[in-house]
Design an enzyme around this catalytic site. Structure first.
Site, mmCIF file in Angstrom:
data_model
loop_
_atom_site.group_PDB
_atom_site.id
_atom_site.type_symbol
_atom_site.label_atom_id
_atom_site.label_comp_id
_atom_site.label_asym_id
_atom_site.label_seq_id
_atom_site.Cartn_x
_atom_site.Cartn_y
_atom_site.Cartn_z
ATOM 1 N N ASP A 89 0.907 -1.144 0.000
ATOM 2 C CA ASP A 89 0.000 0.000 0.000
ATOM 3 C C ASP A 89 0.943 1.189 0.000
ATOM 4 O OD1 ASP A 89 -1.390 2.305 0.873
ATOM 5 O OD2 ASP A 89 -2.986 1.032 1.631
ATOM 6 N N HIS A 90 1.064 1.872 -1.138
ATOM 7 C CA HIS A 90 2.173 2.833 -1.249
ATOM 8 C C HIS A 90 2.044 3.988 -0.250
ATOM 9 C CE1 HIS A 90 -0.525 5.125 -3.907
ATOM 10 N NE2 HIS A 90 0.261 6.165 -3.702
ATOM 11 N N HIS A 126 -5.755 2.882 1.320
ATOM 12 C CA HIS A 126 -5.002 4.024 1.841
ATOM 13 C C HIS A 126 -5.679 4.689 3.051
ATOM 14 C CE1 HIS A 126 -3.051 3.248 -1.851
ATOM 15 N NE2 HIS A 126 -3.758 4.036 -2.617
HETATM 16 C C1 BG6 Z 1 -3.744 4.884 -6.157
HETATM 17 C C2 BG6 Z 1 -5.101 4.991 -6.771
HETATM 18 O O1 BG6 Z 1 -3.677 3.782 -5.298
HETATM 19 O O2 BG6 Z 1 -3.452 6.065 -5.427
HETATM 20 C C3 BG6 Z 1 -5.211 6.235 -7.660
HETATM 21 O O3 BG6 Z 1 -5.380 3.841 -7.548
HETATM 22 C C4 BG6 Z 1 -4.786 7.451 -6.897
HETATM 23 O O4 BG6 Z 1 -6.525 6.388 -8.157
HETATM 24 C C5 BG6 Z 1 -3.445 7.233 -6.210
HETATM 25 O O5 BG6 Z 1 -4.718 8.538 -7.797
HETATM 26 C C6 BG6 Z 1 -3.087 8.390 -5.306
HETATM 27 O O6 BG6 Z 1 -1.771 8.259 -4.870
HETATM 28 P P1 BG6 Z 1 -0.892 9.512 -4.491
HETATM 29 O O7 BG6 Z 1 0.379 8.951 -3.985
HETATM 30 O O8 BG6 Z 1 -0.736 10.326 -5.736
HETATM 31 O O9 BG6 Z 1 -1.674 10.261 -3.448
#
Ligand code: BG6
Length: 513
Positions: free
Chosen positions: A200-201, A263
């Protein structure tokens, strides 16, 4: 805020291990994630001297590429997307560690060829057979991919003297509880849970990691971090972009699956969890599970009261016209996919009894901004807060996840002058000002952790399924309701009036970002 003094920075080992020599095999390496995130992450790790010396990347794709084509593509991707650009002096050596292996996910011969190539790379680059498989592939292909890996003899057991095999699974892990379980079962038939790293980044973002430090490395917050002092919490992940080119995926997902299931619930867990007694992976993850276990299920007949979903309609953004979601490329003209969701959630435990958590996320909102805001209870209505028509602004602690990473605390102070005039002011801390080093990208930290075998920042199976169980309750209620349209908000606005009403009915309001 002054710059942090290097002499006072404490480095804690907290059981961290060093990344071991290995080959990173990326399945789906022709995709966007590889170009935008994975290759730039590996490059930045290289520049920081953090990669193990004996290391290689193999991109597995169907394309008719050879190693050289893959290397050229990687160079372009790094030039375009990396936070630090291609360094002509260092690139040639880095490039030598990039390889391509051609094949289809369901072709046993392709895995035999991959094995041959990996063994050769091991020999040439002094890698002791350690492998990290990154599955950046559609969920429907995961089962086949892991089975074929096993059949080709590409999966080692956890026996102590054997090289390691680890697998990274990208989201979406399923589209509901049942499909998530199926994927987890498929993976578990081949890999032990200790070999599985579900990414989960958001957990790799610096500011997300710092939530635990803020809470547990300071003595002033934790005593107040409970229902006695906190009125409510707002977690916002707003995105400026619309659906862009991802409608094919997004139509089937929607904001609840795409952002909340993973997230936002992870941010909620870090905000609400009990103190872990060590930073070892399972201790931290047990404490997060403690939150998910107490997350109150929203009964089907109350979903409309506690959950607002909506879709962006036509609007303006940065002076440009934005079409409504239903008019975006590859979106059905009668789509009921939500691009915005707001939820009132409760955590039924001692610490959080009676404290609502308001969660919201959406696309085509006015700006990209993620934050966690802790709003404290008002002071008693006497003395400075006795005016019936002019209640004092409450204390609010805001953890800014992105952009403008940092935190601020709103406090009341006396405005200068002979009369007692009270004004809210912000005490503000910004990472960019206090620390000179640029924060690494989430994928840099996460890839490094996999190479080091540290699963703290990865999702354990039980957490993925508990999150899905909660979200699936909402999805089922929506399905039963069978809506033919959703409330709209103008693209470039802060969401639908229904979401404002939901929080206003509780005598509160969304923060203005
Ligand atoms: C991803 C989603 O996991 O996270 C995207 O699939 C979203 O829809 C993105 O835009 C948002 O990530 P960050 O790091 O740009 O906030």
């Amino acid at each position: 805020m002054a710059e942090a003094d290097e002499r006072n920075i404490r480095t804690l080992s907290l059981g961290r291990t060093t990344p071991q020599p290995n080959t990173l095999v990326i399945f789906g390496a022709a995709g966007d994630l590889t170009r935008r995130k994975l290759l730039p992450a590996v490059w930045n790790l290289k520049l920081d001297g953090l990669l193990p010396e004996n290391f290689a990347v193999v991109g597995f794709t169907r394309r008719d590429w050879d190693d050289q084509t893959f290397r050229e593509g990687a160079r372009e991707a790094v030039a375009k997307y990396s936070r630090r650009k291609v360094d002509a002096g260092k690139w040639p050596e880095f490039e030598k560690g990039l390889f391509h292996s051609k094949g289809a996910f369901d072709d046993p011969a392709a895995y035999a060829e991959l094995k041959r190539k990996l063994d050769e790379i091991d020999r040439e680059r002094g890698i002791p057979g350690n492998r990290v498989y990154y599955l950046s592939i559609p969920p429907s292909t995961i089962a086949t991919c892991v089975e074929e890996l096993q059949r080709a003899g590409l999966v080692e057991s956890l026996e102590p003297d054997r090289p390691f095999t680890r697998i990274i699974v990208e989201k979406p892990i399923g589209h509901d509880l049942e499909s998530a379980r199926r994927i987890n079962d498929d993976v578990a038939r081949v890999f032990d849970e200790r070999q599985v790293f579900r990414i989960d980044h958001y957990l790799g973002k610096e500011t997300v990691q710092s939530i635990l430090v803020l809470r547990f490395a300071n003595s002033i917050f934790e005593p107040l971090w409970n229902q006695k002092y906190i009125d409510h919490v707002q977690i916002t992940v707003s995105e400026e972009e619309g659906v862009g080119t991802r409608a094919g995926y997004y139509e089937e997902a929607g904001a609840l699956r795409d952002m909340v299931q993973n997230h936002i619930l992870q941010l909620l867990c870090l905000t609400a969890m009990e103190p872990p007694w060590s930073m070892s992976a399972d201790v931290v993850r047990d404490q997060k599970m403690g939150v998910l276990n107490c997350l109150r299920t929203i009964p089907a007949d109350e979903v409309d009261k506690h959950v607002v979903r909506a879709q962006y309609g036509p609007g303006k953004h940065g002076g440009n016209e934005v079409p409504g979601y239903r008019r975006e490329d590859r979106v059905k003209s009668d789509s009921t996919t939500e691009t915005y969701v707001a939820i009132k959630a409760w955590i039924d435990n001692w610490r959080w009894a009676g404290v609502p958590f308001y969660l919201r996320t959406g696309k085509a909102l006015p700006q990209r901004a993620s934050e966690i805001a802790i709003q404290f209870k008002p002071v008693p209505s006497i003395l400075f807060n006795a005016e019936p028509n002019g209640a004092l602004e409450p204390n609010v602690l805001v953890l800014r996840i992105q952009p403008d990473e940092g935190l601020s605390l709103q406090i009341a102070t006396k405005a200068p002058g002979p009369r007692v005039r009270i004004s809210p002011v912000q005490m503000d801390f910004q990472y960019g000002e206090a620390f000179r080093d640029e924060s690494p990208e989430a994928y840099e930290r996460l890839l490094l952790d996999v190479m080091a075998g540290d699963a703290t920042l990865f999702m354990r199976r039980d957490a993925v399924e508990a999150s899905w169980a909660w979200v699936t309750g909402i999805l089922d209620a929506w399905k039963q309701g069978g809506a033919r349209w959703l409330p709209e908000y103008a693209a470039g606005s802060w969401g639908p009036v229904e979401a404002d009403r939901m929080i206003q009915n509780d005598g509160r309001r969304w923060r203005e970002l």
